[in-house]
Scaffold this motif. Structure first.
Motif, short mmCIF file in Angstrom:
data_model
loop_
_atom_site.label_atom_id
_atom_site.label_comp_id
_atom_site.label_asym_id
_atom_site.label_seq_id
_atom_site.Cartn_x
_atom_site.Cartn_y
_atom_site.Cartn_z
N LEU A 1 0.83 -1.20 0.00
CA LEU A 1 0.00 0.00 0.00
C LEU A 1 0.87 1.25 0.00
O LEU A 1 0.65 2.19 -0.77
CB LEU A 1 -0.90 -0.03 1.25
N LEU B 1 -14.71 12.23 -9.98
CA LEU B 1 -14.63 11.93 -8.56
C LEU B 1 -15.99 11.54 -8.00
O LEU B 1 -16.12 10.54 -7.29
CB LEU B 1 -14.11 13.17 -7.80
N VAL B 2 -16.98 12.33 -8.35
CA VAL B 2 -18.34 12.04 -7.87
C VAL B 2 -18.74 10.63 -8.28
O VAL B 2 -19.26 9.85 -7.48
CB VAL B 2 -19.32 13.08 -8.41
N THR B 3 -18.46 10.31 -9.56
CA THR B 3 -18.80 8.98 -10.04
C THR B 3 -18.07 7.91 -9.23
O THR B 3 -18.63 6.86 -8.89
CB THR B 3 -18.46 8.85 -11.53
N LEU B 4 -16.81 8.18 -8.97
CA LEU B 4 -16.01 7.20 -8.24
C LEU B 4 -16.55 7.00 -6.82
O LEU B 4 -16.70 5.88 -6.35
CB LEU B 4 -14.56 7.69 -8.15
N ARG C 1 -19.35 7.18 -5.67
CA ARG C 1 -20.62 6.47 -5.59
C ARG C 1 -20.44 4.96 -5.52
O ARG C 1 -21.31 4.24 -5.05
CB ARG C 1 -21.48 6.78 -6.81
N SER C 2 -19.33 4.50 -6.10
CA SER C 2 -19.23 3.06 -6.29
C SER C 2 -18.92 2.30 -5.00
O SER C 2 -19.02 1.09 -4.97
CB SER C 2 -18.14 2.77 -7.32
N GLY C 3 -18.53 3.04 -3.95
CA GLY C 3 -18.26 2.35 -2.69
C GLY C 3 -16.85 1.76 -2.66
O GLY C 3 -16.15 1.74 -3.67
N ALA C 4 -16.44 1.25 -1.50
CA ALA C 4 -15.07 0.77 -1.33
C ALA C 4 -14.93 -0.66 -1.82
O ALA C 4 -15.76 -1.51 -1.53
CB ALA C 4 -14.68 0.86 0.15
N HIS C 5 -13.87 -0.90 -2.63
CA HIS C 5 -13.59 -2.24 -3.11
C HIS C 5 -12.10 -2.48 -3.03
O HIS C 5 -11.31 -1.55 -3.04
CB HIS C 5 -14.06 -2.41 -4.55
N GLU C 6 -11.75 -3.72 -2.98
CA GLU C 6 -10.35 -4.10 -2.97
C GLU C 6 -9.91 -4.47 -4.37
O GLU C 6 -10.65 -5.08 -5.13
CB GLU C 6 -10.13 -5.32 -2.06
N ALA C 7 -8.69 -4.03 -4.74
CA ALA C 7 -8.13 -4.48 -6.00
C ALA C 7 -6.81 -5.17 -5.70
O ALA C 7 -6.37 -5.20 -4.56
CB ALA C 7 -7.89 -3.28 -6.91
N GLY C 8 -6.16 -5.77 -6.68
CA GLY C 8 -4.84 -6.38 -6.47
C GLY C 8 -4.86 -7.88 -6.63
O GLY C 8 -3.95 -8.57 -6.21
#
Lengths: 613, 166, 102
Positions: free
Chosen positions: B3, B109-112, B114-121
């Protein structure tokens, strides 16, 4: 012998074809021989056919000749077929006989005209079309002849086409008659759709059995046919073309606009009399039209100064008598008057033509005068013609007109009124005839006359004069082609009054125009007289009314449409596109970064819609 | 650990890109761009897209930027150009584009958010990538190869010296 | 690998994209404009990679590959054009290349 019937119309057609094909190449001397000769042969043939047909029993006097199948489409089939009965024989004799005399006369009248061959070609074509009209066995063939004579009338009214007003008169005649012809075509459609046939005899027979008398269908069909008849025969309300049609050469006025073509409407109604008998209202209308027309044009004839226009209004008036007779069911009287009228009116026109020729195309009667001495032959034949027109006793016109008026009197409730109108018309006829005779042939000589007409002008005049006098005795028996109408005996006083009416007119005319007891000038001083004279002179202002009603609106529309009013809409679309183009051009700056900024702006906008929706 | 590395490289990428934007010297700008691309490549690696990370370094930072360097060298833009660039980059012209971009960025940013927290990787093996490339995406790969060929031909055509007289 | 917040990766992509956009709009040098287009394409690729990594699917990387191809072709043609433009006009100022105005 009857099988040679087809030759009668095709002889003039051959003459027309020869003259047309050889226009300009044929020596001038041969042209009248071909033109008049072809009609002469037709006349001789028609006469021999007449003897043969009249030798048969009255019921058997019918001959039908099918030449070929003209057209066929499904159930619809039309033959090129001729139908000869007493009625068409009568017309056949009038057309070929009077036509031949007028052709002979034309050879003298048109001798100096450069396009004589064209003249005779048109004349022959006219005679052909007229014979097709009267001999037609079915309505489409009749219509072919009907339109054919209309075309020839147009061509011949505008024969001297160098003068624009002649062309105008020709167009007027064509357009006005076309109004009637359209109604007639609609009538034919109606009859075919309802009766399933266009064969005249068959259609009449089916109409009598299928249609109840007085119902809507025969009334509509008869009305539409009447429309065609009033157009062709120059009756109210389509009479406006005939006075102007006098622009054509005088023999044309005699042949087409007095003797034959204008009476085609009378023939049509007589031919379809069974249909009109089914529509009593329309028949009454026919009588009313005749009565009103004969009075109106009688008054108009009183005020005209042009000799041919006087005779033209007189023609309208006399055809009005025929319509009156048809309207009261006196079919054979109408055809009888048609025949006698053909004789004496052709005579009058030919006499007028001789006068005009002698005076170097002077047509104003008030500049004639004294022709009694310089043109004696014309004078005496003219007097005979006028006497027949006025219906003095023992002339042919007397018998036919007397029969019409007596039939009108005995024709039911409206009869006396119709009789009164006819009798008043007879007084008017006497009046304007006397005026014409006294002004043109008596008094002082106002224009020097050079009588340089030859025998081919004199002989037809004499023959027609004899026919006008004696034609009343040679009445063809028209039964059974037309139903017999027994003229019931009316009171002697009515007959006497009918006979006396013309004398009254002549007497008034004599007093006004000869002795000067009440001169025309003095009469015009009366209050309102001048207005009345103008109204009558202009044919009751019908031209004025039609100009306002139809011609001017049409011209206004045409003027409006001259700039393609409908196109404006499409041009508007083009202009709008161009405007948008002009508005958008400044954005095309060629600056790459501006385009990028524009795209960015758009993207931001679309994204904003996504975010806030 | 990862991170921290991610944020660090992200910071490097942003800073390098920013320098590209404001750098007047083209060659310097190119060098900053390389740094930015390398940082992105490292982020790809951190996200588990190893193959993409390698391609980013080799093709983007290698081939493409080398092309740019060649062109800059061919044109031989001297110090005069740098002066010109400085003139062009006067502060006034920033406002409009920056405002527009800020709007767009805000929207993103606004669009982002809205999508909520997700994990990537999650690691994606190169093998699965290869199977995907030559399986369902075969047509896309072929199209891409054609696009490259067209680019090659176009570049060759455009790079020819001008004919005399034109 | 440790999990990285997906949104932050996307945020990074947005920032890079916006920076590239700003560069495209404010720079007048054609070469730099091409570079900014590269930055934007790279940002898009980053977004794809992040998404692929989020779902553990290869599609993101496939898309990145396609973007890469596009970028390579675009740079090839674009730089060829830059060369030609410089030869003809002796300048790389995009604002002076406005012959196409309507």
């Amino acid at each position: 012998m009857l099988n040679l019937l087809w030759l009668v119309p095709f002889m003039p057609l051959a003459g027309f074809l020869i003259l047309t094909a050889s226009e300009g190449r044929l020596p001038r001397a041969y042209v009248p021989w071909i033109g008049a000769g072809s009609v002469g042969l037709s006349a001789a043939l028609a006469a021999s056919l007449a003897f043969e047909l009249l030798a048969l029993a009255p019921e058997a006097r019918v001959f039908r000749q099918t030449l070929w199948h003209w057209m066929a489409a499904g159930d619809f089939g039309v033959d090129f077929a001729f139908y000869l009965d007493a009625l068409s024989l009568n017309m056949l004799l009038v057309v070929t006989g009077v036509g031949f005399l007028i052709h002979v006369y034309s050879a003298g009248y048109m001798a100096d005209d450069p396009s004589m061959a064209r003249f005779f070609a048109y004349m022959n074509l006219f005679v052909f079309a007229m014979l097709i009209l009267v001999l037609a066995d079915n309505l489409p063939l009749l219509y072919l002849g009907w339109e054919g004579v209309g075309l020839c009338s147009y061509l011949l009214i505008g024969f001297w086409y160098e003068k624009p007003e002649n062309g105008y008169a020709a167009r007027k005649a064509f357009v006005v008659t076309r109004v009637g012809d359209t109604a007639m075509a609609l009538g034919l459609f109606l009859m075919f759709s309802q009766l399933g046939t266009l064969d005249i005899q068959e259609a009449m027979a089916r109409a009598s059995t299928q249609w109840p008398a007085g119902s809507a269908l025969p009334t509509a069909a008869a009305l539409l046919l009447l429309g065609g008849a009033v157009g062709k025969s120059a009756q109210l309300p389509l009479q406006v073309w005939l006075p102007d049609a006098m622009a054509g050469p005088t023999p044309i006025s005699a042949l087409i606009h007095a003797a034959t073509m204008v009476t085609a409407g009378v023939y049509l109604i007589a031919r379809t009399h069974a249909l009109f008998a089914l529509a009593p209202e329309v028949q009454t209308l026919v009588a009313a039209i005749g009565a009103i027309t004969l009075l109106m044009s009688g008054f108009s004839a009183l005020t005209q100064t042009d000799i041919k226009r006087i005779l033209a209004y007189s023609t309208i008036s006399q055809i009005g008598y025929m319509f009156l007779a048809l309207g009261v069911g006196a079919w054979s009287a109408a055809i009888f008057h048609l025949t006698t009228h053909a004789f004496f009116k052709a005579l009058l026109f030919l006499g007028a033509g001789a006068v005009i020729l002698s005076l170097h195309h002077e047509q104003d009667i008030f500049r004639m005068g004294g022709l009694r001495r310089s043109l004696p032959l014309v004078f005496w034949t003219f007097i005979v013609g006028l006497a027949a027109l006025v219906a003095l006793p023992f002339t042919s016109g007397y018998y036919s007109k007397h029969e019409i008026l007596l039939s009108a009197y005995g024709s039911g409730a409206a009869g006396p009124w119709l009789w009164a109108a006819g009798t008043a018309g007879a007084i008017l006829t006497g009046l304007y005839s006397t005026r014409l005779l006294l002004v043109a042939f008596f008094g002082t000589e106002r224009t020097q006359a050079h009588s340089h007409y030859g025998s081919n002008i004199g002989v037809p005049l004499v023959v027609l004069a004899i026919l006008s006098l004696a034609g009343g005795l040679a009445k063809l028996p028209l039964f059974p082609a037309l139903p017999e109408t027994g003229t019931e005996e009316t009171g002697g006083s009515i007959g006497l009054a009918t006979t006396a009416a013309p004398f009254l007119g002549v007497a008034i005319g004599y007093l006004v125009y000869r002795t000067g007891t009440a001169s025309a000038e003095a009469l015009l001083q009366l209050p309102g007289a001048e207005t009345l004279r103008r109204l009558w002179f202009s044919g009751w202002g019908m031209d004025w009314v039609y100009d306002r009603l139809f011609v001017f609106p049409f011209i206004a529309l045409a003027r409006l449409n001259k700039g393609d009013a409908v196109d404006r809409l499409y041009q508007g679309i083009v202009a709008l596109t161009r405007l948008g183009h002009c508005m958008l051009v400044p954005t095309q700056t060629g600056q790459l970064r501006r385009y990028a900024a524009g795209m960015l702006f758009g993207a931001a906008l679309i994204l904003a819609l996504g975010v806030w929706s | 650990m990862e991170l921290t590395l991610f944020y660090l490289s992200a910071l490097v990428a942003i800073a390098a890109t920013f320098m590209v934007v404001i750098q007047c010297n083209t060659v310097h700008a190119l060098l900053y761009l390389i740094v930015s691309l390398l940082a992105s490549g490292f982020i790809f690696y951190l996200l588990g897209a190893f193959f993409a990370a390698v391609l980013e370094v080799i093709i983007y930072a290698g081939a493409i930027i080398v092309l740019f360097v060649f062109v800059v060298m061919m044109l031989n833009l001297g110090s005069k150009t740098i002066e010109q660039e400085k003139q062009w980059l006067c502060p006034g012209i920033w406002h409009g584009p920056a405002a527009l971009c800020a709007i767009l960025f805000a929207e993103l940013l606004v669009t982002l958010m809205r999508s909520g927290a997700h994990e990537a990787g999650r690691i994606v093996e190169s093998k699965t990538l290869g199977i995907a490339l030559f399986g369902p995406y075969l047509l896309a790969v072929e199209t891409a190869s054609m696009l490259l060929l067209a680019g090659l031909v176009g570049a060759y055509h455009l790079g020819r010296p001008l004919r005399s007289g034109s | 690998m440790a999990s990285i917040p997906f949104e932050h990766a996307l945020l990074l992509a947005s920032v890079l994209f916006a920076l590239g956009l700003v560069a495209l709009l404010i720079r007048r040098n054609l070469i730099v404009m091409l570079m900014s287009v590269e930055i934007m394409l790279n940002a898009a690729g980053l977004a794809f990679i992040a998404a692929g990594s989020r779902w553990g699917q290869p599609d993101g990387q496939v898309m990145f590959l396609l973007v890469l191809t596009l970028a390579a072709a675009e740079v090839g043609v674009g730089l060829g054009l830059v060369l030609q433009i410089y030869r003809r006009y002796k300048t790389l100022d995009v604002d002076r290349l406005s012959e196409m105005q309507g």
